[in-house]
Design a protein around this motif. Structure first.
Motif, PDB file in Angstrom:
ATOM      1  N   UNK A  42       0.814  -1.206   0.000  1.00 63.77           N
ATOM      2  CA  UNK A  42       0.000   0.000   0.000  1.00 63.77           C
ATOM      3  C   UNK A  42       0.852   1.264   0.000  1.00 63.77           C
ATOM      4  N   UNK A  43       0.227   2.355  -0.385  1.00 62.31           N
ATOM      5  CA  UNK A  43       0.906   3.641  -0.401  1.00 62.31           C
ATOM      6  C   UNK A  43      -0.048   4.726   0.088  1.00 62.31           C
ATOM      7  N   UNK A  44       0.536   5.838   0.475  1.00 59.28           N
ATOM      8  CA  UNK A  44      -0.201   7.057   0.788  1.00 59.28           C
ATOM      9  C   UNK A  44       0.675   8.207   0.324  1.00 59.28           C
ATOM     10  N   UNK A  45       0.088   9.172  -0.374  1.00 59.36           N
ATOM     11  CA  UNK A  45       0.865  10.312  -0.827  1.00 59.36           C
ATOM     12  C   UNK A  45       0.065  11.596  -0.652  1.00 59.36           C
ATOM     13  N   UNK A  46       0.787  12.643  -0.306  1.00 53.18           N
ATOM     14  CA  UNK A  46       0.167  13.953  -0.170  1.00 53.18           C
ATOM     15  C   UNK A  46       1.211  15.002  -0.509  1.00 53.18           C
ATOM     16  N   UNK A  47       0.793  16.016  -1.260  1.00 50.29           N
ATOM     17  CA  UNK A  47       1.681  17.134  -1.519  1.00 50.29           C
ATOM     18  C   UNK A  47       0.886  18.381  -1.856  1.00 50.29           C
ATOM     19  N   UNK A  48       1.551  19.516  -1.668  1.00 48.62           N
ATOM     20  CA  UNK A  48       0.972  20.814  -1.991  1.00 48.62           C
ATOM     21  C   UNK A  48       1.913  21.455  -2.996  1.00 48.62           C
ATOM     22  N   UNK A  49       1.392  21.808  -4.152  1.00 48.53           N
ATOM     23  CA  UNK A  49       2.217  22.400  -5.203  1.00 48.53           C
ATOM     24  C   UNK A  49       1.705  23.788  -5.548  1.00 48.53           C
ATOM     25  N   UNK A  50       2.481  24.505  -6.277  1.00 50.97           N
ATOM     26  CA  UNK A  50       2.064  25.824  -6.730  1.00 50.97           C
ATOM     27  C   UNK A  50       2.897  26.927  -6.121  1.00 50.97           C
ATOM     28  N   UNK A  51       2.703  28.116  -6.634  1.00 49.04           N
ATOM     29  CA  UNK A  51       3.485  29.275  -6.200  1.00 49.04           C
ATOM     30  C   UNK A  51       3.352  29.565  -4.714  1.00 49.04           C
ATOM     31  N   UNK A  52       2.189  29.310  -4.139  1.00 53.11           N
ATOM     32  CA  UNK A  52       1.941  29.650  -2.736  1.00 53.11           C
ATOM     33  C   UNK A  52       1.901  28.423  -1.826  1.00 53.11           C
ATOM     34  N   UNK A  53       2.586  27.371  -2.212  1.00 52.59           N
ATOM     35  CA  UNK A  53       2.520  26.110  -1.468  1.00 52.59           C
ATOM     36  C   UNK A  53       2.930  26.270  -0.006  1.00 52.59           C
ATOM     37  N   UNK A  54       3.892  27.097   0.282  1.00 50.70           N
ATOM     38  CA  UNK A  54       4.396  27.249   1.651  1.00 50.70           C
ATOM     39  C   UNK A  54       3.855  28.489   2.354  1.00 50.70           C
ATOM     40  N   UNK A  55       2.933  29.197   1.726  1.00 50.79           N
ATOM     41  CA  UNK A  55       2.429  30.434   2.320  1.00 50.79           C
ATOM     42  C   UNK A  55       1.509  30.129   3.503  1.00 50.79           C
ATOM     43  N   UNK A  56       1.706  30.832   4.588  1.00 51.64           N
ATOM     44  CA  UNK A  56       0.857  30.666   5.776  1.00 51.64           C
ATOM     45  C   UNK A  56      -0.440  31.459   5.587  1.00 51.64           C
ATOM     46  N   UNK A  57      -1.459  31.083   6.345  1.00 48.03           N
ATOM     47  CA  UNK A  57      -2.708  31.834   6.332  1.00 48.03           C
ATOM     48  C   UNK A  57      -2.463  33.198   6.986  1.00 48.03           C
ATOM     49  N   UNK A  58      -3.201  34.207   6.554  1.00 51.59           N
ATOM     50  CA  UNK A  58      -3.046  35.546   7.123  1.00 51.59           C
ATOM     51  C   UNK A  58      -3.309  35.525   8.624  1.00 51.59           C
ATOM     52  N   UNK A  59      -4.347  34.789   9.035  1.00 49.99           N
ATOM     53  CA  UNK A  59      -4.636  34.630  10.457  1.00 49.99           C
ATOM     54  C   UNK A  59      -4.487  33.149  10.795  1.00 49.99           C
ATOM     55  N   UNK A  60      -3.436  32.824  11.509  1.00 47.04           N
ATOM     56  CA  UNK A  60      -3.131  31.427  11.821  1.00 47.04           C
ATOM     57  C   UNK A  60      -4.342  30.722  12.428  1.00 47.04           C
ATOM     58  N   UNK A  61      -4.618  29.515  11.977  1.00 50.19           N
ATOM     59  CA  UNK A  61      -5.703  28.649  12.434  1.00 50.19           C
ATOM     60  C   UNK A  61      -7.093  29.169  12.074  1.00 50.19           C
ATOM     61  N   UNK A  62      -7.167  30.265  11.326  1.00 50.89           N
ATOM     62  CA  UNK A  62      -8.466  30.814  10.953  1.00 50.89           C
ATOM     63  C   UNK A  62      -8.422  31.299   9.498  1.00 50.89           C
TER      64      UNK A  62
END
Length: 112
Positions: free
Chosen positions: A46-66
């Motif tokens: 079995x496998x599991x894969x997850x990734x976030x791609x794109x220009x803003x992949x590492x950008x944090x939310x303006x208001x953390x947790x919200x």
């Protein structure tokens, strides 16, 4: 005997991996050569894969947790998440998703 060969080939990918570079074959998309958040986990079957791609992949939310609705949509649209079974034949790994963020991918396949 054939299953024994495929099992031996699959043993070469068992573990936890992080991809440093990825691209699409025959899709005309540029090669992603910068780091992006990802994790690939392979057991013997079995496998599991997850990734976030794109220009803003590492950008944090303006208001953390919200996050705003726009931030949620942007993150959701940039995520690839699926899990299932896989097989290895030679240097080709074929994943067969059982669970996926995109319902139409379930029952499909991803060839790498």
């Amino acid at each position: 005997m054939k299953d024994d060969v495929n099992q031996k080939e699959a043993e070469n990918v068992v573990g936890v991996w992080q991809i440093k570079q990825a691209g699409r074959q025959n899709a005309g998309s540029p090669l992603m050569d910068k780091s992006f958040p990802n994790i690939f986990i392979f057991t013997s079957r079995h496998y599991s894969m997850a990734w976030v791609a794109g220009e803003n992949a590492n950008r944090a939310f303006a208001e953390r947790w919200n996050p705003t609705n726009d931030e949620k949509i942007e993150r959701f649209d940039s995520m690839v998440v699926n899990a299932g079974t896989y097989e290895v034949k030679g240097s080709v790994l074929t994943a067969h998703p059982v669970v996926a963020r995109i319902p139409d991918f379930i029952g499909g396949k991803l060839t790498c």
